[in-house]
Design a protein around this motif. Sequence first.
Motif, PDB file in Angstrom:
ATOM      1  N   ASP A 294      -8.369   2.526   1.634  1.00 56.15           N
ATOM      2  CA  ASP A 294      -8.593   2.036   2.993  1.00 56.15           C
ATOM      3  C   ASP A 294      -7.306   1.426   3.533  1.00 56.15           C
ATOM      4  O   ASP A 294      -6.654   0.627   2.846  1.00 56.15           O
ATOM      5  CB  ASP A 294      -9.693   0.970   2.990  1.00 56.15           C
ATOM      6  CG  ASP A 294     -11.057   1.557   2.677  1.00 56.15           C
ATOM      7  OD1 ASP A 294     -11.288   2.716   3.051  1.00 56.15           O
ATOM      8  OD2 ASP A 294     -11.871   0.855   2.052  1.00 56.15           O
ATOM      9  N   PRO A 295      -6.917   1.783   4.760  1.00 57.50           N
ATOM     10  CA  PRO A 295      -5.720   1.152   5.348  1.00 57.50           C
ATOM     11  C   PRO A 295      -5.982  -0.327   5.593  1.00 57.50           C
ATOM     12  O   PRO A 295      -7.107  -0.741   5.883  1.00 57.50           O
ATOM     13  CB  PRO A 295      -5.520   1.925   6.653  1.00 57.50           C
ATOM     14  CG  PRO A 295      -6.880   2.454   6.990  1.00 57.50           C
ATOM     15  CD  PRO A 295      -7.554   2.740   5.686  1.00 57.50           C
ATOM     16  N   LEU A 296      -4.936  -1.120   5.457  1.00 53.23           N
ATOM     17  CA  LEU A 296      -5.061  -2.556   5.663  1.00 53.23           C
ATOM     18  C   LEU A 296      -4.416  -2.913   7.003  1.00 53.23           C
ATOM     19  O   LEU A 296      -3.190  -2.834   7.151  1.00 53.23           O
ATOM     20  CB  LEU A 296      -4.392  -3.330   4.522  1.00 53.23           C
ATOM     21  CG  LEU A 296      -5.035  -3.178   3.143  1.00 53.23           C
ATOM     22  CD1 LEU A 296      -4.251  -3.960   2.101  1.00 53.23           C
ATOM     23  CD2 LEU A 296      -6.489  -3.622   3.164  1.00 53.23           C
ATOM     24  N   PRO A 297      -5.224  -3.308   7.982  1.00 55.92           N
ATOM     25  CA  PRO A 297      -4.669  -3.615   9.305  1.00 55.92           C
ATOM     26  C   PRO A 297      -3.836  -4.887   9.285  1.00 55.92           C
ATOM     27  O   PRO A 297      -3.932  -5.709   8.372  1.00 55.92           O
ATOM     28  CB  PRO A 297      -5.928  -3.781  10.167  1.00 55.92           C
ATOM     29  CG  PRO A 297      -7.001  -4.162   9.213  1.00 55.92           C
ATOM     30  CD  PRO A 297      -6.682  -3.465   7.930  1.00 55.92           C
ATOM     31  N   ASP A 298      -3.024  -5.045  10.309  1.00 55.65           N
ATOM     32  CA  ASP A 298      -2.201  -6.250  10.411  1.00 55.65           C
ATOM     33  C   ASP A 298      -3.040  -7.482  10.719  1.00 55.65           C
ATOM     34  O   ASP A 298      -2.682  -8.595  10.316  1.00 55.65           O
ATOM     35  CB  ASP A 298      -1.138  -6.065  11.504  1.00 55.65           C
ATOM     36  CG  ASP A 298      -0.119  -4.991  11.138  1.00 55.65           C
ATOM     37  OD1 ASP A 298       0.080  -4.785   9.923  1.00 55.65           O
ATOM     38  OD2 ASP A 298       0.453  -4.366  12.054  1.00 55.65           O
ATOM     39  N   ASP A 299      -4.136  -7.293  11.442  1.00 56.07           N
ATOM     40  CA  ASP A 299      -4.981  -8.417  11.771  1.00 56.07           C
ATOM     41  C   ASP A 299      -5.558  -9.036  10.495  1.00 56.07           C
ATOM     42  O   ASP A 299      -6.225  -8.361   9.700  1.00 56.07           O
ATOM     43  CB  ASP A 299      -6.122  -7.966  12.692  1.00 56.07           C
ATOM     44  CG  ASP A 299      -7.019  -9.126  13.089  1.00 56.07           C
ATOM     45  OD1 ASP A 299      -6.623  -9.901  13.964  1.00 56.07           O
ATOM     46  OD2 ASP A 299      -8.116  -9.241  12.488  1.00 56.07           O
ATOM     47  N   GLU A 300      -5.305 -10.315  10.298  1.00 54.12           N
ATOM     48  CA  GLU A 300      -5.689 -10.964   9.043  1.00 54.12           C
ATOM     49  C   GLU A 300      -7.198 -10.956   8.838  1.00 54.12           C
ATOM     50  O   GLU A 300      -7.683 -10.687   7.732  1.00 54.12           O
ATOM     51  CB  GLU A 300      -5.178 -12.405   9.026  1.00 54.12           C
ATOM     52  CG  GLU A 300      -5.536 -13.153   7.746  1.00 54.12           C
ATOM     53  CD  GLU A 300      -5.020 -14.575   7.747  1.00 54.12           C
ATOM     54  OE1 GLU A 300      -5.244 -15.284   6.749  1.00 54.12           O
ATOM     55  OE2 GLU A 300      -4.396 -14.984   8.756  1.00 54.12           O
TER      56      GLU A 300
ATOM     57  N   VAL B 107       0.826  -1.207   0.000  1.00 47.99           N
ATOM     58  CA  VAL B 107       0.000   0.000   0.000  1.00 47.99           C
ATOM     59  C   VAL B 107       0.857   1.250   0.000  1.00 47.99           C
ATOM     60  O   VAL B 107       0.530   2.265  -0.642  1.00 47.99           O
ATOM     61  CB  VAL B 107      -0.960  -0.019   1.214  1.00 47.99           C
ATOM     62  CG1 VAL B 107      -1.716   1.307   1.320  1.00 47.99           C
ATOM     63  CG2 VAL B 107      -1.928  -1.185   1.098  1.00 47.99           C
ATOM     64  N   ALA B 108       1.996   1.238   0.701  1.00 49.83           N
ATOM     65  CA  ALA B 108       2.844   2.429   0.806  1.00 49.83           C
ATOM     66  C   ALA B 108       3.368   2.900  -0.538  1.00 49.83           C
ATOM     67  O   ALA B 108       3.722   4.080  -0.696  1.00 49.83           O
ATOM     68  CB  ALA B 108       4.015   2.149   1.750  1.00 49.83           C
ATOM     69  N   LEU B 109       3.447   2.014  -1.526  1.00 43.02           N
ATOM     70  CA  LEU B 109       3.959   2.396  -2.844  1.00 43.02           C
ATOM     71  C   LEU B 109       2.861   2.814  -3.813  1.00 43.02           C
ATOM     72  O   LEU B 109       3.156   3.199  -4.943  1.00 43.02           O
ATOM     73  CB  LEU B 109       4.753   1.232  -3.459  1.00 43.02           C
ATOM     74  CG  LEU B 109       6.073   0.864  -2.770  1.00 43.02           C
ATOM     75  CD1 LEU B 109       6.740  -0.293  -3.485  1.00 43.02           C
ATOM     76  CD2 LEU B 109       7.007   2.073  -2.723  1.00 43.02           C
ATOM     77  N   ARG B 110       1.627   2.764  -3.409  1.00 43.72           N
ATOM     78  CA  ARG B 110       0.521   3.152  -4.283  1.00 43.72           C
ATOM     79  C   ARG B 110       0.379   4.671  -4.303  1.00 43.72           C
ATOM     80  O   ARG B 110       0.525   5.350  -3.275  1.00 43.72           O
ATOM     81  CB  ARG B 110      -0.780   2.520  -3.814  1.00 43.72           C
ATOM     82  CG  ARG B 110      -0.832   1.013  -3.925  1.00 43.72           C
ATOM     83  CD  ARG B 110      -2.098   0.448  -3.288  1.00 43.72           C
ATOM     84  NE  ARG B 110      -3.280   0.986  -3.938  1.00 43.72           N
ATOM     85  CZ  ARG B 110      -3.970   0.376  -4.898  1.00 43.72           C
ATOM     86  NH1 ARG B 110      -3.570  -0.817  -5.312  1.00 43.72           N
ATOM     87  NH2 ARG B 110      -5.041   0.920  -5.418  1.00 43.72           N
ATOM     88  N   LEU B 111       0.057   5.230  -5.462  1.00 46.31           N
ATOM     89  CA  LEU B 111      -0.173   6.673  -5.564  1.00 46.31           C
ATOM     90  C   LEU B 111      -1.447   7.101  -4.857  1.00 46.31           C
ATOM     91  O   LEU B 111      -1.602   8.262  -4.490  1.00 46.31           O
ATOM     92  CB  LEU B 111      -0.240   7.082  -7.042  1.00 46.31           C
ATOM     93  CG  LEU B 111       1.075   7.024  -7.829  1.00 46.31           C
ATOM     94  CD1 LEU B 111       0.828   7.376  -9.286  1.00 46.31           C
ATOM     95  CD2 LEU B 111       2.116   7.948  -7.231  1.00 46.31           C
ATOM     96  N   ASP B 112      -2.376   6.158  -4.687  1.00 46.98           N
ATOM     97  CA  ASP B 112      -3.632   6.481  -4.002  1.00 46.98           C
ATOM     98  C   ASP B 112      -3.634   5.967  -2.571  1.00 46.98           C
ATOM     99  O   ASP B 112      -4.689   5.700  -1.990  1.00 46.98           O
ATOM    100  CB  ASP B 112      -4.825   5.905  -4.767  1.00 46.98           C
ATOM    101  CG  ASP B 112      -4.691   4.399  -5.007  1.00 46.98           C
ATOM    102  OD1 ASP B 112      -3.701   3.804  -4.532  1.00 46.98           O
ATOM    103  OD2 ASP B 112      -5.582   3.831  -5.658  1.00 46.98           O
TER     104      ASP B 112
ATOM    105  N   ILE C 204     -12.020  -6.205   4.904  1.00 43.59           N
ATOM    106  CA  ILE C 204     -11.968  -4.986   4.085  1.00 43.59           C
ATOM    107  C   ILE C 204     -11.806  -5.339   2.611  1.00 43.59           C
ATOM    108  O   ILE C 204     -12.488  -4.787   1.739  1.00 43.59           O
ATOM    109  CB  ILE C 204     -10.811  -4.084   4.568  1.00 43.59           C
ATOM    110  CG1 ILE C 204     -11.124  -3.543   5.971  1.00 43.59           C
ATOM    111  CG2 ILE C 204     -10.583  -2.934   3.589  1.00 43.59           C
ATOM    112  CD1 ILE C 204      -9.967  -2.787   6.591  1.00 43.59           C
ATOM    113  N   LEU C 205     -10.896  -6.269   2.322  1.00 40.93           N
ATOM    114  CA  LEU C 205     -10.665  -6.659   0.934  1.00 40.93           C
ATOM    115  C   LEU C 205     -11.897  -7.334   0.337  1.00 40.93           C
ATOM    116  O   LEU C 205     -12.216  -7.152  -0.840  1.00 40.93           O
ATOM    117  CB  LEU C 205      -9.463  -7.602   0.854  1.00 40.93           C
ATOM    118  CG  LEU C 205      -8.108  -6.982   1.207  1.00 40.93           C
ATOM    119  CD1 LEU C 205      -7.045  -8.059   1.303  1.00 40.93           C
ATOM    120  CD2 LEU C 205      -7.710  -5.927   0.178  1.00 40.93           C
ATOM    121  N   ARG C 206     -12.603  -8.106   1.163  1.00 39.71           N
ATOM    122  CA  ARG C 206     -13.797  -8.780   0.672  1.00 39.71           C
ATOM    123  C   ARG C 206     -14.895  -7.769   0.349  1.00 39.71           C
ATOM    124  O   ARG C 206     -15.608  -7.911  -0.652  1.00 39.71           O
ATOM    125  CB  ARG C 206     -14.274  -9.796   1.713  1.00 39.71           C
ATOM    126  CG  ARG C 206     -15.281 -10.808   1.165  1.00 39.71           C
ATOM    127  CD  ARG C 206     -15.566 -11.884   2.180  1.00 39.71           C
ATOM    128  NE  ARG C 206     -14.418 -12.764   2.377  1.00 39.71           N
ATOM    129  CZ  ARG C 206     -13.692 -12.831   3.482  1.00 39.71           C
ATOM    130  NH1 ARG C 206     -13.994 -12.057   4.521  1.00 39.71           N
ATOM    131  NH2 ARG C 206     -12.673 -13.659   3.558  1.00 39.71           N
TER     132      ARG C 206
END
Length: 1019
Positions: free
Chosen positions: A639-645, A629-634, A651-653
């Motif tokens: 939406d931030p992606l938490p460490d909790d799987e 995510v850190a390398l994406r321009l947007d 979120i991804l679903r």
Amino acid sequence: MNRFHPSPEQQAVIDHPLAPLRVVAGAGTGKTTTMAARLAGLVASKGIEPEQALGITFTNKAAEELADRVHVHLPHLAGEGRQIEVLTYHGFAHAILREYGALVGVDRDAPVASTGWTRQLLTDALGAAPRPELDLTARSHRVRDLAGLASRLGDHLRTPADLLDAPDDSPATARRLDLARALELYAERKRSLGIVDYGDLVLLSHRLVTDHPSIAERLRSRYRVVLLDEYQDTNPGQRELLRVVFGGGFPVTAVGDPDQTIYEWRGASLENFGRFGVHFPDADGVPAATVQLTVNRRSGADIVDVAERVRRQIGGGGVDGLRPLDDADPGGIEVARLRTAPDEAEWIAERVVRLHEEEEHAWRDIGILFRRHRQIALVREALERRGVPVEVAALGGLLDVPEVADLHAWLRVLGRPDDAPAFARIVLGAGYRLGLGDLAPVAAWVRSRRRRDHDTEGVGIAVLEAVDRLEELDDLRPEATRRLRRFRDSYRRLLGAAQSLGLAELCRVVLDETGAWLEVEALDDAARLSARLNLYRFLDLAEAWSPLEGVPSLEAFLDHLDLLDEDDAAEELDTASVGGEDAVAMLTVHRSKGLEWPAVVLPALAHSIFPSTYGTLPDPVEQPGHLPVALRLDAEWADPLPDDEKERKSILRESRDAQEWRTAYVAVTRAQRLLVATSAHWYSERRSRDPSLLQTIIRDHPSARIEAWVDDPGDPPEMLRLPPDDPASADPLPGGWRAVIGDALTDPDHARSVARGLDVAAAYDAQMEQLRITLTGLPEPVEAEPEDAGFRTSVTGLVTYANCPKRFYWSEVDRLPRRPSAAMRRGVDLHRRIELHNRGSMALEEAGDDFYDAPDAPTASEVESGFTAFSASRFAADRPRLVEAPFELVVDDARISGRIDAVYEPEPGFWEVIDFKSGRARESGPNRVQLQAYALAATEAGFTPEPPERLRVAFVYLGDGLKEVGEDVDDGWLDEARGEIRRLVGDAAAERFTPTPSEACRSCDFSRFCAEGSAWLEA
């Protein structure tokens, strides 16, 4: 054409001043027409020259449509030869690199690698790179990861070095770094080949305009207004390129619909459209204004209402509400639920037939849209059984069409000798009609060979080797031996052709060798049309596919076809191009975007199928093919992606589900007057499925008609195939026509007794009498000449021998592979254009390189200029007496076949025999034998009962204007010609193949093998 009457919403868009504008256009709201009217209005009322307006859209098809719509509003532009420039987003980036690419190390003519070729280069890079963390047991999956990562880097203006330098401690990091190192090798390979891929177009053009602001200003100064169509499908890199060139208050109009963003998996960013106003503010920094188009002009009112209910599942972002025209018809909504997938396919086929026969829909008015191409086959088969013409516009599904699958199988055995399934499909199919029992001796030979050699691999090669050594096989029945020998002969001929022909030509040769076109012609009208459409689509694919270096590789093309057989890869392609033939279109929803039909069928609306829950979630923490995510321009907007799987996958679903509902919204809004939604309980033998929420929404609409609904799934089906034809139910003959034919083989009177029982004996007798008359009128069979009946060659072979006997030997006797020649192909194309002109209709033959006698090899421009020269000549104004006239000339014991381009008759009894040459005029030299052969053919080959009284033969060169080089023919001339041809064929038959080096060595395919020719060239 109906005059355009804009609605108040559309008029607001058309009249908006020269300032940044965002247009949110719901499905079917006439956005293309509105944007064309805005461009035309600015040109007409704001003093903008046509060349100062730029339109950018997503596909070539959309670009052509936008340009056409503009010309409707400004018809005088076409007459003046002026036009508004319309490009695709990648085309805009490519145009920048063509003009200024040298500043970033890109040649202006650098080719853009196709998807198939990038996959091939990525495969090579993966094999060469260090990859300690990658599991290569599923190599195709790793190549897919590599391709996805390469694409996503380009989408966000990143390079592999950015990955290697980025701090990242996710579980996927080590594997992602291995992929990044492979991508560095891929980048080096692209540079060495002088090519770019689609990601490079945006990355390098952005780097160019960023590092050289003066170029960005120069590009900006060319235009006064820019329209960005389908802006919701752009990626962040494209957005940043456009911001550098057209930011800061430039009058940019972006039109799109975030509710139709169905290509996020391909890089599209919802942020682009959602934050357009911030990205493109006006000159004072105020965010761009927004106008909405909410009135659907395409669909019936009830269909629009269904679409709006589907749209609400997305969660907002598009128009405030989609609504129909005030006077729109309601349209129709039908729902069906069957027990099994075959039952569903049968029901769809019956409904399609009723639409055509009872409700008078043309076949082309019906589109059947699938979530994935693997669902196409059953429905296609059910339609074809009922004689419905179909066009499979999804290239992945195209490979399942029987006639295409057979061609694909031949290509596989030619390019992959170990492909045993392809071999089995061919010999067990209609062409050879062998049974599994016939292959048992082959399998036994293979097993014995493997035991002898202690070989555990190469089974496919062993099978072909067994066929090559049929004489060693035991217990092979004579008829099976004959058929396998016929397969072997065809395989050897095609294998030789594969060494020298391009892919499209090879496909045509395979179709000719296997008699496929004859089988197609024997089909009924609907099936014939379907087969031709599907084969033409595959031939177009083979024609368009080209290598980056060297000759086309059949192996690489087969890899490309493997790629198309993957769902996601097939959808990487452009919007489908549905032909104009009257056939039902079958394609995936993704490829249907931008299309519409009066009636649309949506099959397989079952739980987890559509909307789909298949596929791996795009999790950059666990999936190395996805960008951190850190390398994406947007990144800030995403939406931030938490460490909790669990939280992260939730979120991804949600994001994946929203995209599926956007896909469903696109599917529903393709329908104009009728929407049919179907599903079944059983799509596999393992478990039944409930209706999907999409079908439930459609079913619960107040106007929906339940045409069929099976509540009880019953027991799991034994198989999910269409049942075999039931002859007793579909055939009035007792026991079916197969039974009647079988009984007639032993009892000749049986067929008439059946006809008498059906009270059609008189009709039967009349048909039998007609058949007797036809058979009586057939000529007596002619005994085939023995294979060694004298020397044979063609006029082209004769010319080759006259130029160099050794070249003839390698061309006709001990054939060596020849390089495919694009120039030769263009020469054939010019001859074909002249032939079509002379015939006044399309030729029935599919011309190959040897169809025309000794065509010259022009450049691409010579093809057009050559036909222009022909069109302006006296030959174009006259209708030839003979066109492409075939002949066989007998000289002593030799037979010479040929084909004369054209024979003109300027006055009765006077023939001009013309051979058109697409190159520049030169001395005839040894080629004069071609004119000699034609003159003898004109007088002796029996074109007419009496030979012409006067004769002239000529070469007509079209490569540089028009020049005739000809000779008048008299008896002495003919005697000399006959003697020269007799000498040439006598020497060739006596196997005198002495090399005769000349200027022809410069274009000889065999000079590297010829010591005399090589020495001449060196000297």
